[in-house]
Design an enzyme around this catalytic site. Sequence first.
Site, short mmCIF file in Angstrom:
data_model
loop_
_atom_site.label_atom_id
_atom_site.label_comp_id
_atom_site.label_asym_id
_atom_site.label_seq_id
_atom_site.Cartn_x
_atom_site.Cartn_y
_atom_site.Cartn_z
N SER A 162 0.80 -1.22 0.00
CA SER A 162 0.00 0.00 0.00
C SER A 162 0.84 1.28 0.00
O SER A 162 0.51 2.23 -0.73
CB SER A 162 -0.98 0.00 1.18
OG SER A 162 -1.92 -1.02 0.99
N LYS A 207 -10.05 -5.58 10.24
CA LYS A 207 -11.15 -4.95 9.50
C LYS A 207 -12.46 -4.92 10.29
O LYS A 207 -13.24 -3.99 10.18
CB LYS A 207 -11.35 -5.64 8.15
CG LYS A 207 -10.20 -5.37 7.17
CD LYS A 207 -10.44 -6.02 5.82
CE LYS A 207 -9.23 -5.87 4.93
NZ LYS A 207 -9.41 -6.49 3.62
N ASN A 241 -12.03 -1.18 5.55
CA ASN A 241 -10.62 -1.19 5.16
C ASN A 241 -10.08 0.22 4.91
O ASN A 241 -8.91 0.39 4.62
CB ASN A 241 -10.38 -2.08 3.94
CG ASN A 241 -10.83 -1.44 2.64
OD1 ASN A 241 -11.65 -0.51 2.65
ND2 ASN A 241 -10.32 -1.92 1.53
N GLY A 265 -14.66 -15.87 4.70
CA GLY A 265 -13.99 -15.01 5.67
C GLY A 265 -14.27 -13.55 5.33
O GLY A 265 -15.19 -13.23 4.56
N ALA A 303 -12.70 -11.39 3.49
CA ALA A 303 -12.55 -10.97 2.09
C ALA A 303 -13.79 -11.33 1.30
O ALA A 303 -14.32 -10.51 0.53
CB ALA A 303 -11.31 -11.61 1.48
N ASN A 309 -17.57 -22.94 0.96
CA ASN A 309 -16.49 -22.75 1.93
C ASN A 309 -16.19 -24.09 2.59
O ASN A 309 -17.05 -24.97 2.62
CB ASN A 309 -16.92 -21.73 3.00
CG ASN A 309 -15.78 -21.32 3.91
OD1 ASN A 309 -14.67 -21.10 3.45
ND2 ASN A 309 -16.05 -21.23 5.20
N THR A 339 -15.88 -24.62 5.71
CA THR A 339 -16.88 -24.71 6.78
C THR A 339 -18.19 -24.17 6.21
O THR A 339 -18.41 -22.95 6.17
CB THR A 339 -16.43 -23.87 8.00
OG1 THR A 339 -15.06 -24.16 8.26
CG2 THR A 339 -17.27 -24.16 9.23
N TYR A 349 -1.99 -12.66 -4.20
CA TYR A 349 -1.10 -12.17 -5.26
C TYR A 349 0.34 -12.34 -4.80
O TYR A 349 0.59 -12.62 -3.63
CB TYR A 349 -1.40 -10.69 -5.57
CG TYR A 349 -1.42 -9.83 -4.33
CD1 TYR A 349 -2.62 -9.59 -3.67
CD2 TYR A 349 -0.25 -9.31 -3.79
CE1 TYR A 349 -2.65 -8.84 -2.50
CE2 TYR A 349 -0.27 -8.57 -2.63
CZ TYR A 349 -1.46 -8.34 -1.99
OH TYR A 349 -1.49 -7.61 -0.83
#
Length: 277
Positions: free
Chosen positions: A20, A69, A90, A132, A134, A154, A156, A225
């Site tokens: 960032s 977050k 975020n 999750g 994201a 997922n 879970t 990434y």
Amino acid sequence: MTDLKKHFAVIGNPIHHSLSPQIHAAFAKETGLDIDYEAVLSPLDQFKNTIHTLITQKFTGANVTLPFKKEAYQLATTHSSHARISEAVNTLEFKEDEIIGHNTDGIGLVRDLEQNLDTHLKNKKILLIGAGGAAEGVIYSMLEKKPSELTLTNRTIEKSNVIQNKMDVHAKSFDVNLNVTEIAKCPHQYFDVIINATSASLINAELHMDPKVFHKGSLAYDMMYGKETSYIREARSQGSKTSDGLGMLVEQAAEAFFIWHHIQPTTRSVIESLRSH
Ligand code: NDP
């Protein structure tokens, strides 16, 4: 002397890997802004204090990454609609008497898919793997694009069910068929876009998905990434187009930059430059 330079930070734990500061420096250079943007490591139990220190030091805003977050959402006194729906933040703006929380992850993902990868979501079938922060942070932005179907899966499965229950009202309002399926049942269907929003790639773990879920003509996207993952390798071997999440990272940063400075920076050159390094 008054410090006219605006100060920003990205807060996380760990944070040394964060791109960032580089991305915001590139945006600032391109748009001619003189800003300061630093990476701040917050102790896991000190997020609130870290934010209050930045506010005391007259910071203008901050990005928030793993694992804070949700805490950032709690701390914000006002929320954008995307932050309110995902219950995660975020991007923070520090105003005189309020802390405004935004979530730019969904906008970042959708822009990367539609503008950079020319993959439009309207009327498409999407599979989202993961439940999750994201995954939850991007669902509403994808629903807004009115795909015909959005299927959640997922490891879970109960967590996917919780997200489905929460998002069902929004899916209905956008006329999207929102489903939950077990990972093992995915191969029986065709998806135009398959998004890996799990952290399995971070630890080189396998998702244990049948490779037949990937098809020629579909796009397999990994939010991770920085390295080629087994998910991407598998998808490519089945003939799918592939992409990592670098474009999403840059696009969510661009939206945060816009929130703070009201200027839309150019992203393509930043993505290319980061990729070449
Ligand atoms: P969370 O810790 O909130 O969620 C992790 C998710 O991964 C859960 O759904 C979990 O499943 C699943 N998971 C973890 N390990 C495995 C495994 N071995 N097999 C199958 N599923 C697994 O993380 P986030 O949602 O915040 O982040 C997920 C990923 O997205 C990370 O890699 C992160 O770097 C990336 N990301 C990228 C962004 C970008 O801009 N490109 C932005 C935000 C995130 P379960 O519920 O069963 O535990």
